[in-house]
Write an enzyme that holds these catalytic residues in place. Structure first.
Site, PDB file in Angstrom:
ATOM      1  N   HIS A  17       0.471  -1.215  -0.287  1.00  0.00           N
ATOM      2  CA  HIS A  17       0.077  -0.148  -0.633  1.00  0.00           C
ATOM      3  C   HIS A  17       1.045   1.188   0.220  1.00  0.00           C
ATOM      4  O   HIS A  17       0.848   1.924  -0.741  1.00  0.00           O
ATOM      5  CB  HIS A  17      -0.577  -0.031   1.174  1.00  0.00           C
ATOM      6  N   LYS A  41     -15.828  -7.740   4.818  1.00  0.00           N
ATOM      7  CA  LYS A  41     -14.752  -8.420   5.658  1.00  0.00           C
ATOM      8  C   LYS A  41     -15.081  -8.280   7.573  1.00  0.00           C
ATOM      9  O   LYS A  41     -14.919  -7.337   7.761  1.00  0.00           O
ATOM     10  CB  LYS A  41     -13.367  -8.714   5.041  1.00  0.00           C
ATOM     11  N   ARG A  90      -1.877  -5.777  -8.318  1.00  0.00           N
ATOM     12  CA  ARG A  90      -1.168  -6.444  -7.944  1.00  0.00           C
ATOM     13  C   ARG A  90      -0.515  -7.553  -9.074  1.00  0.00           C
ATOM     14  O   ARG A  90       0.050  -7.571  -9.554  1.00  0.00           O
ATOM     15  CB  ARG A  90      -1.244  -7.332  -7.200  1.00  0.00           C
ATOM     16  N   SER A 128      -3.045  -7.575   2.841  1.00  0.00           N
ATOM     17  CA  SER A 128      -2.925  -8.075   4.124  1.00  0.00           C
ATOM     18  C   SER A 128      -3.249  -9.272   5.315  1.00  0.00           C
ATOM     19  O   SER A 128      -3.621 -10.003   6.339  1.00  0.00           O
ATOM     20  CB  SER A 128      -4.810  -7.040   4.930  1.00  0.00           C
TER      21      SER A 128
HETATM   22  N1  COA Z   1      -0.054  -3.515  -1.205  1.00  0.00           N
HETATM   23  C1  COA Z   1      -0.474  -4.792  -0.654  1.00  0.00           C
HETATM   24  N2  COA Z   1      -1.503  -5.149  -0.415  1.00  0.00           N
HETATM   25  C2  COA Z   1      -3.017  -4.438  -1.475  1.00  0.00           C
HETATM   26  C3  COA Z   1      -2.935  -3.330  -2.233  1.00  0.00           C
HETATM   27  C4  COA Z   1      -1.480  -3.466  -2.180  1.00  0.00           C
HETATM   28  N3  COA Z   1      -0.710  -2.613  -3.663  1.00  0.00           N
HETATM   29  N4  COA Z   1      -3.752  -2.857  -2.726  1.00  0.00           N
HETATM   30  C5  COA Z   1      -4.881  -3.853  -1.801  1.00  0.00           C
HETATM   31  N5  COA Z   1      -3.729  -5.164  -1.236  1.00  0.00           N
HETATM   32  C6  COA Z   1      -4.750  -5.848  -0.433  1.00  0.00           C
HETATM   33  C7  COA Z   1      -5.704  -5.665   0.384  1.00  0.00           C
HETATM   34  O1  COA Z   1      -5.178  -5.359   1.725  1.00  0.00           O
HETATM   35  C8  COA Z   1      -7.227  -6.426   0.857  1.00  0.00           C
HETATM   36  O2  COA Z   1      -6.037  -7.413   1.471  1.00  0.00           O
HETATM   37  P1  COA Z   1      -7.018  -7.830   2.060  1.00  0.00           P
HETATM   38  O3  COA Z   1      -8.203  -9.053   1.031  1.00  0.00           O
HETATM   39  O4  COA Z   1      -6.341  -9.946   2.534  1.00  0.00           O
HETATM   40  O5  COA Z   1      -7.178  -7.734   3.187  1.00  0.00           O
HETATM   41  C9  COA Z   1      -7.001  -6.394  -1.017  1.00  0.00           C
HETATM   42  O6  COA Z   1      -5.643  -6.320  -0.878  1.00  0.00           O
HETATM   43  C10 COA Z   1      -8.214  -5.955  -1.411  1.00  0.00           C
HETATM   44  O7  COA Z   1      -7.889  -4.588  -1.484  1.00  0.00           O
HETATM   45  P2  COA Z   1      -8.702  -3.542  -1.359  1.00  0.00           P
HETATM   46  O8  COA Z   1      -9.319  -4.600  -2.928  1.00  0.00           O
HETATM   47  O9  COA Z   1      -8.237  -2.335  -2.125  1.00  0.00           O
HETATM   48  O10 COA Z   1      -9.936  -4.266  -1.111  1.00  0.00           O
HETATM   49  P3  COA Z   1     -10.113  -3.319   0.555  1.00  0.00           P
HETATM   50  O11 COA Z   1     -10.736  -4.295   1.400  1.00  0.00           O
HETATM   51  O12 COA Z   1      -9.097  -3.433   0.933  1.00  0.00           O
HETATM   52  O13 COA Z   1     -10.406  -2.072   0.112  1.00  0.00           O
HETATM   53  C11 COA Z   1     -12.827  -0.863  -0.712  1.00  0.00           C
HETATM   54  C12 COA Z   1     -11.976  -1.932  -0.592  1.00  0.00           C
HETATM   55  C13 COA Z   1     -12.988  -0.213   0.901  1.00  0.00           C
HETATM   56  C14 COA Z   1     -11.584   0.301  -1.154  1.00  0.00           C
HETATM   57  C15 COA Z   1     -13.970  -0.955  -0.529  1.00  0.00           C
HETATM   58  O14 COA Z   1     -14.475  -2.541  -0.503  1.00  0.00           O
HETATM   59  C16 COA Z   1     -14.945   0.594  -0.897  1.00  0.00           C
HETATM   60  O15 COA Z   1     -14.871   1.213  -1.715  1.00  0.00           O
HETATM   61  N6  COA Z   1     -15.603   0.149  -0.428  1.00  0.00           N
HETATM   62  C17 COA Z   1     -17.233   1.287   0.041  1.00  0.00           C
HETATM   63  C18 COA Z   1     -18.364   1.256  -0.493  1.00  0.00           C
HETATM   64  C19 COA Z   1     -18.404   0.825  -1.370  1.00  0.00           C
HETATM   65  O16 COA Z   1     -18.394   2.438  -2.296  1.00  0.00           O
HETATM   66  N7  COA Z   1     -18.479   0.474  -2.522  1.00  0.00           N
HETATM   67  C20 COA Z   1     -18.692   0.404  -4.288  1.00  0.00           C
HETATM   68  C21 COA Z   1     -17.979  -0.117  -4.583  1.00  0.00           C
HETATM   69  S1  COA Z   1     -17.937  -0.124  -6.232  1.00  0.00           S
END
Ligand code: COA
Length: 164
Positions: A17, A41, A90, A128
């Site tokens: 990140h 989650k 990724r 994560s």
């Molecule tokens: N390096 C390492 N890990 C990374 C990464 C990076 N550059 N980018 C993403 N990851 C990991 C994250 O840690 C996460 O790991 P986990 O699943 O083990 O926890 C996984 O990849 C997925 O990441 P991401 O897709 O960014 O999911 P998130 O849960 O961290 O965030 C939100 C998702 C919060 C951005 C999204 O759910 C959101 O926008 N929520 C708000 C509600 C909303 O508007 N919903 C409609 C969306 S269309």
């Protein structure tokens, strides 16, 4: 002033990140990091802990602001008066989900654009969940996370006596 939003659960923030944040901070004048309060989650860390660890991890970047947000990402983007959502890609398998999210966000807020940054190769496998699993089993996560995160996870798993 060009502002962008980088959002996530950050449970916890990793160097993957941070890599995306640092590179975005060179492209945009201001980056708002949104720590999602309500996520589908189950999280290990509560939202205030996740927020604190992000704040500590980005304190060397003076054009990065960290905020907790509730609700839709596009509403947070509007509040920040930003026009760009930055996402890290990724691996190829991220693409379908990311394309879906970018398309939905565009429908909800037509003025927003999603920009993808390829994650640096050394973090392309990182998540994560992986970090938590390794920490829970007593492995060394210090190469994948900021120091404050490795200390926090070490303490949590020491306290719970969880060795998997
Ligand atoms: N390096 C390492 N890990 C990374 C990464 C990076 N550059 N980018 C993403 N990851 C990991 C994250 O840690 C996460 O790991 P986990 O699943 O083990 O926890 C996984 O990849 C997925 O990441 P991401 O897709 O960014 O999911 P998130 O849960 O961290 O965030 C939100 C998702 C919060 C951005 C999204 O759910 C959101 O926008 N929520 C708000 C509600 C909303 O508007 N919903 C409609 C969306 S269309």
């Amino acid at each position: 002033m060009k502002k962008a939003v980088y959002a996530g659960t950050f449970d916890p923030i990793t160097l993957g990140h941070l890599d995306v944040i640092e590179r975005s901070a060179k492209i945009f004048d201001l980056i708002y990091i949104g720590v999602a309060a309500r996520v589908k989650k189950n999280t290990l860390l509560d939202v205030n802990n996740r927020y604190d660890l992000v704040v500590e991890s980005v304190k060397h970047l003076n054009n990065v602001h960290v905020t907790i947000f509730n609700g839709l990402l596009v509403d947070f983007v509007r509040e920040c008066q930003a026009s760009v959502i930055v996402r890290g890609l990724r691996v190829l398998s991220d693409f379908e989900y990311e394309f879906e999210m970018a398309s939905a966000n565009k429908k909800l807020y037509p003025d927003v654009e999603t920009m993808f940054l390829p994650t640096s190769l050394e973090y392309s496998f990182l998540s994560s969940s992986l970090v938590k699993e390794v920490a829970c089993l007593g492995g060394d996560i210090s190469i994948w996370v900021p120091l404050c995160v490795s200390k926090t996870l070490e303490n949590i798993y020491k306290k719970t006596g969880n060795n998997g």
